[in-house]
Design a protein around this motif. Structure first.
Motif, PDB file in Angstrom:
ATOM      1  N   TRP A  58       0.777  -1.271  -0.180  1.00  8.20           N
ATOM      2  CA  TRP A  58      -0.092   0.057   0.009  1.00  8.20           C
ATOM      3  C   TRP A  58       0.913   1.265   0.040  1.00  8.20           C
ATOM      4  O   TRP A  58       1.781   1.221   0.516  1.00  8.20           O
ATOM      5  CB  TRP A  58      -0.836  -0.071   1.225  1.00  8.20           C
ATOM      6  CG  TRP A  58      -1.997  -1.003   1.336  1.00  8.20           C
ATOM      7  CD1 TRP A  58      -2.955  -1.341   0.898  1.00  8.20           C
ATOM      8  CD2 TRP A  58      -1.635  -2.143   2.185  1.00  8.20           C
ATOM      9  NE1 TRP A  58      -3.657  -2.612   1.143  1.00  8.20           N
ATOM     10  CE2 TRP A  58      -2.782  -2.970   2.025  1.00  8.20           C
ATOM     11  CE3 TRP A  58      -0.854  -2.941   2.786  1.00  8.20           C
ATOM     12  CZ2 TRP A  58      -3.135  -4.318   2.504  1.00  8.20           C
ATOM     13  CZ3 TRP A  58      -0.679  -4.130   3.492  1.00  8.20           C
ATOM     14  CH2 TRP A  58      -1.906  -4.853   3.411  1.00  8.20           C
ATOM     15  N   VAL A  72      -4.923   5.200   2.716  1.00  8.30           N
ATOM     16  CA  VAL A  72      -4.462   4.278   1.327  1.00  8.30           C
ATOM     17  C   VAL A  72      -4.405   5.235   0.260  1.00  8.30           C
ATOM     18  O   VAL A  72      -5.709   5.863  -0.155  1.00  8.30           O
ATOM     19  CB  VAL A  72      -5.271   3.185   1.310  1.00  8.30           C
ATOM     20  CG1 VAL A  72      -4.862   2.343  -0.038  1.00  8.30           C
ATOM     21  CG2 VAL A  72      -4.993   2.401   2.648  1.00  8.30           C
ATOM     22  N   GLU A 129      -2.955   0.555  -3.791  1.00  4.53           N
ATOM     23  CA  GLU A 129      -2.615  -0.780  -3.488  1.00  4.53           C
ATOM     24  C   GLU A 129      -2.316  -1.720  -4.537  1.00  4.53           C
ATOM     25  O   GLU A 129      -2.839  -1.534  -5.551  1.00  4.53           O
ATOM     26  CB  GLU A 129      -3.979  -1.360  -2.891  1.00  4.53           C
ATOM     27  CG  GLU A 129      -4.052  -2.840  -2.469  1.00  4.53           C
ATOM     28  CD  GLU A 129      -5.212  -3.188  -1.668  1.00  4.53           C
ATOM     29  OE1 GLU A 129      -6.300  -2.372  -1.440  1.00  4.53           O
ATOM     30  OE2 GLU A 129      -5.492  -4.272  -1.153  1.00  4.53           O
ATOM     31  N   ARG A 137      -1.926  -2.935   8.004  1.00  2.00           N
ATOM     32  CA  ARG A 137      -1.564  -1.737   7.461  1.00  2.00           C
ATOM     33  C   ARG A 137      -1.511  -0.565   8.633  1.00  2.00           C
ATOM     34  O   ARG A 137      -0.478   0.150   8.499  1.00  2.00           O
ATOM     35  CB  ARG A 137      -2.859  -1.155   6.637  1.00  2.00           C
ATOM     36  CG  ARG A 137      -2.617  -0.829   5.151  1.00  2.00           C
ATOM     37  CD  ARG A 137      -3.665  -0.833   4.224  1.00  2.00           C
ATOM     38  NE  ARG A 137      -4.832  -0.181   4.779  1.00  2.00           N
ATOM     39  CZ  ARG A 137      -6.089  -0.577   4.488  1.00  2.00           C
ATOM     40  NH1 ARG A 137      -6.129  -1.754   3.603  1.00  2.00           N
ATOM     41  NH2 ARG A 137      -7.198  -0.115   4.920  1.00  2.00           N
TER      42      ARG A 137
END
Lengths: 314, 314
Positions: B20, B28, B31, B294
């Motif tokens: 990411w 984000v 991706e 993440r």
């Protein structure tokens, strides 16, 4: 003068075939072992494979043949429908099914089925070993029959009253070849011996944890990464874990009490299970697996009138 | 105007890679998912594979990269030595190791090791998920992280105090493909759903039996032979058995008490485990596994000063 063969006895399983020529007293006159199990026999033809082995053993034309094992499964030569538990072993033997148009008298001992909703199970071959294991008519026995698919069986007064399957040998093979543990055990795991401290320690741990293997399998891998566990010890850990778990699990379903557990096994596997059963606090009565299946097949031939009862002993 | 990327976050495991681009607030921006896991990356070169994905995602030259997972294993790009339990998660993140001569600032979060003699264990990747799961500084948590190698973790006041691995997903795959159960499940087992009665019944049975799977595996095959159990239900039985056994076994080691179990999972697997944990009497606090890794990678980048703390939010 050597005795004439009275019967050919065949234990025909998924991956191998064993054949004995027996005289009228059950004495072995000749033996053959082949890897013509079900899978290859389906291609070559069951009759062809059998006749090849009979000829090689020196069997005369017309010698009757008694068989047991997966040869009687749906995917075998001829399906011999299961006999349901509970059933006396003698009744199972008497249910041997004739193979039609085989050019000689060939019969297949049926397997057994346990149609419980929450513990369905089947066996083929073990019923014949049980019949030859010397357990008939002598109270209650718990029988441990280790292997690819280990069976534990309760026999009461000569009748099978319940049984279960623990796929211990298959789990070892499949995990050693196809799981992350292949990195721990290496390409050619050596045979595990009962005096291995790793085998005993992991067996005891599995016994203490009541048959749970899932929480320990990955520890074998981690012990390699963190503690330098080598391939031989890793194989011993896995073997001890699985055999200990089998015994703990089977004991819950078939409590052995103070009676010895009848251990129907041969060779190295018998020694491993003997040690593991000892760690679980059992005494054992060893029964040789080869002799048991031969004696069971011979008894089946007699029960079905395939051996003249008037025949003189050799 | 879209924000500029501040960091590339990469979860790089044995079989896949996820990347990411995040802005300075952790949002984000792009991706990428690839099947360039460790095995193929070792052949192609780790730097080559990473730069290919960075370029495809539109990462500017010099963008720093924070990574976790098997990329830090001995057989990965660079070994990031394990941090031993007990350890605060923040200390694990701060231990990220720099990859030298990589042309940009690349760091790998270390895994964790539990060096107990009787419960050795390792993790790589899950420590980062844990750090991003919102468990820091809030008492004691039991965390269930299902997968190929499910982890159960005890987190106390932001520190990992113990964990274990249950290879549930791997057992399902290996048994479905390589054991006798392949005949029961068929070539392409359908996905198991949590509303399957077979799943629930076998899960409850496994929970009741404390994590013992060995006594029931063969029953799936026998139920096919005796009761006509079909491939979809056979898969549901196996899944329920394994997941139920994992929970029963893990509960013994990490009793959850009355607190909810934090379930770090995504998609269908999260639903299955949610149902199984419910059958075991647990309430759950769901944590999305993707978001957790993440967030953990972003926290690691911050802990290591890879993101300027003065950067304005997007």
């Amino acid at each position: 003068m050597s005795a004439a063969p009275a019967i050919a006895a065949v234990d025909w399983g998924t991956t191998r075939l064993r054949l004995w020529l027996l005289d009228g007293a059950g004495t072995v006159l000749a033996e053959r072992r082949g890897d013509d199990g079900l899978i290859s026999a389906r291609d070559k033809g069951f009759a062809t494979v059998l006749e090849k082995h009979l000829a090689a053993a020196g069997a005369p034309a017309g010698l009757p043949v008694i068989m047991c094992g997966m040869v009687g499964a749906r995917q075998g030569w001829l399906e011999a429908p299961y006999v349901d538990v509970p059933s006396p072993l003698s009744a199972v033997l008497r249910g041997a099914l004739s193979v039609p148009d085989a050019g000689r008298d060939i019969r297949i001992v049926p397997g057994m089925a346990q149609r419980l909703a929450d513990a369905p199970d089947v066996m083929r071959g073990e019923e014949t070993q049980l019949a030859g294991a010397g357990l008939a008519g002598r109270g209650r026995h718990i029988v441990c029959m280790p292997g690819t698919h280990s069976k534990w069986v309760a026999v009461e007064d000569g009748a099978v009253t319940g049984f279960g399957t623990w796929p211990t040998g298959e789990l070892f093979s499949v995990l050693a070849a196809h799981s992350i543990l292949r990195h721990s055990l290496g390409e050619h795991p050596t045979a595990v011996t009962a005096d291995s401290p790793a085998f005993r320690r992991w067996c005891e741990a599995a016994l203490a944890e009541g048959g749970d293997i899932m929480g320990r399998l990955f520890s074998i891998r981690a012990a390699g990464l963190l503690h330098g566990l080598g391939p031989d010890d890793a194989a011993a850990c896995l073997s001890g874990l699985l055999i200990g778990a089998e015994i703990a699990s089977a004991n819950r379903r078939y409590p052995a009490g103070k009676e010895p557990v009848a251990l129907v096994a041969s060779g190295a596997l018998g020694v491993l299970y003997g040690a593991a059963l000892g760690l679980a606090g059992h005494t054992i009565r060893p029964v040789d697996a080869d002799e048991a299946v031969r004696a069971g097949l011979f008894a089946a031939a007699r029960e079905n009138g395939m051996i003249a009862s008037t025949q003189e002993p050799a």
